[in-house]
Design an enzyme around this catalytic site. Structure first.
Site, PDB file in Angstrom:
ATOM      1  N   LYS A 198       0.863  -1.179   0.000  1.00 27.74           N
ATOM      2  CA  LYS A 198       0.000   0.000   0.000  1.00 27.74           C
ATOM      3  C   LYS A 198       0.899   1.228   0.000  1.00 27.74           C
ATOM      4  CE  LYS A 198      -4.214   0.772   2.061  1.00 27.74           C
ATOM      5  NZ  LYS A 198      -5.117   0.515   3.142  1.00 27.74           N
ATOM      6  N   ASP A 237     -13.363   0.765  11.066  1.00 32.62           N
ATOM      7  CA  ASP A 237     -13.845   0.754   9.679  1.00 32.62           C
ATOM      8  C   ASP A 237     -14.122  -0.670   9.199  1.00 32.62           C
ATOM      9  OD1 ASP A 237     -14.721   1.992   7.386  1.00 32.62           O
ATOM     10  OD2 ASP A 237     -12.734   2.112   6.472  1.00 32.62           O
TER      11      ASP A 237
END
Lengths: 12, 280
Positions: free
Chosen positions: B45, B140
């Site tokens: 990422k 999340d």
């Protein structure tokens, strides 16, 4: 039916 | 892939080779990569630090991301390494070859109760670890953040991230940015109302939306309209019982109802979920 209608709502 | 020389230097130094792009987010992208030493596949990422809020930078870039490397759980995506270079953050992590739960449900629809039980137990286990061992909230939980490895085990990813990006400290409320829109279906009534909330109980709520979604192949609440969603959430437990498929067992519906309790105080904890009859 109402259940079929509901099942098509709010798709992922 | 177009890649600048500084990024290439970072990858070379760490013995990684960049392969194709897996996804594009609002503040970065995820690539597939290969660790050249043992040819293991990884996900990389790459986050643009200049696009991050000050609070996110202070809180995560310096300290807390490092703590994520310590996190070891079979059902949590493992982070191998985090490097800061060239105003970017490189996060090297476990690669999950079978995509996200979103992709799975879109392709195959609702799961059988036995499959949902296996996956939900794994997720409860992961969240219990995050809540009790790491003393953190995920913040999340959603289908996009549940990945499937090559053996179709579920792995939770991206914790402590996205929500913080959209939290405004001065206003003490969540910013209505693009990053938060996708998460709307998983918001508990407290979040919908922009009220102070218990992050652990907000995680529990999101798990309830997840379980409902696994079993029904759809979201429980009409998230496109926040005021309608709140009405549906607080018409409890009548609404949630009325929209569940009639093929779902009483134990599963009981667990969903105990999780999707609009009252934070009486909503069950992850530990209590793990002891529920449906998961036995």
């Amino acid at each position: 039916t109402l259940k079929t209608l509901i099942s098509k709502m709010n798709p992922i | 892939i177009e890649i600048d020389s500084k990024t290439q230097a970072v990858l070379d130094r760490k013995n990684y080779r960049l392969l194709e792009k897996l996804s594009q987010g609002s503040f970065g992208e995820v690539y597939k990569g290969e660790f050249k030493i043992d040819h293991r596949l990884v996900a990389i990422k790459i986050l643009d630090i200049s696009k991050m809020s000050m609070k996110f930078k202070e809180r995560y870039v310096a300290r807390e991301l490092k703590a994520l490397i310590e996190c070891r759980h079979l059902n949590v995506v493992q982070i191998y390494d985090i490097i800061r270079s060239n105003n970017r953050l490189y996060i090297f992590m476990e690669y999950c070859s079978n995509g996200t739960l979103t992709m799975f449900i879109k392709k195959f629809g609702a799961c059988s109760e036995s499959l949902a039980r296996i996956w939900f137990r794994q997720l409860v286990d992961a969240l219990l670890y995050i809540h009790t061992e790491l003393k953190m909230a995920h913040r999340d939980i959603k289908f996009d953040n549940v990945l499937l490895d090559e053996k179709f085990n579920v792995k939770l990813t991206d914790f402590g991230f996205a929500k913080e990006l959209a939290w405004n400290d001065n206003k003490q409320q969540l910013e209505l940015t693009a990053t938060i829109c996708g998460t709307e279906p998983f918001m508990c009534p407290q979040l919908v109302q922009r009220r102070p909330y218990n992050p652990m109980k907000a995680d529990v709520w999101a798990m309830g939306v997840l379980l409902f979604g696994l079993l029904n192949g759809r979201f429980p609440f009409n998230w496109a309209d926040p005021s309608l969603m709140l009405k549906e959430q607080t018409n409890y437990p009548k609404f949630i019982r009325s929209v569940s498929k009639n093929t779902i067992s009483e134990e599963a519906n009981d667990l969903i109802a105990k999780i999707l309790d609009p009252d934070e105080q009486t909503r069950i904890t992850v530990l209590e979920i793990s002891k529920h009859l449906w998961l036995k």
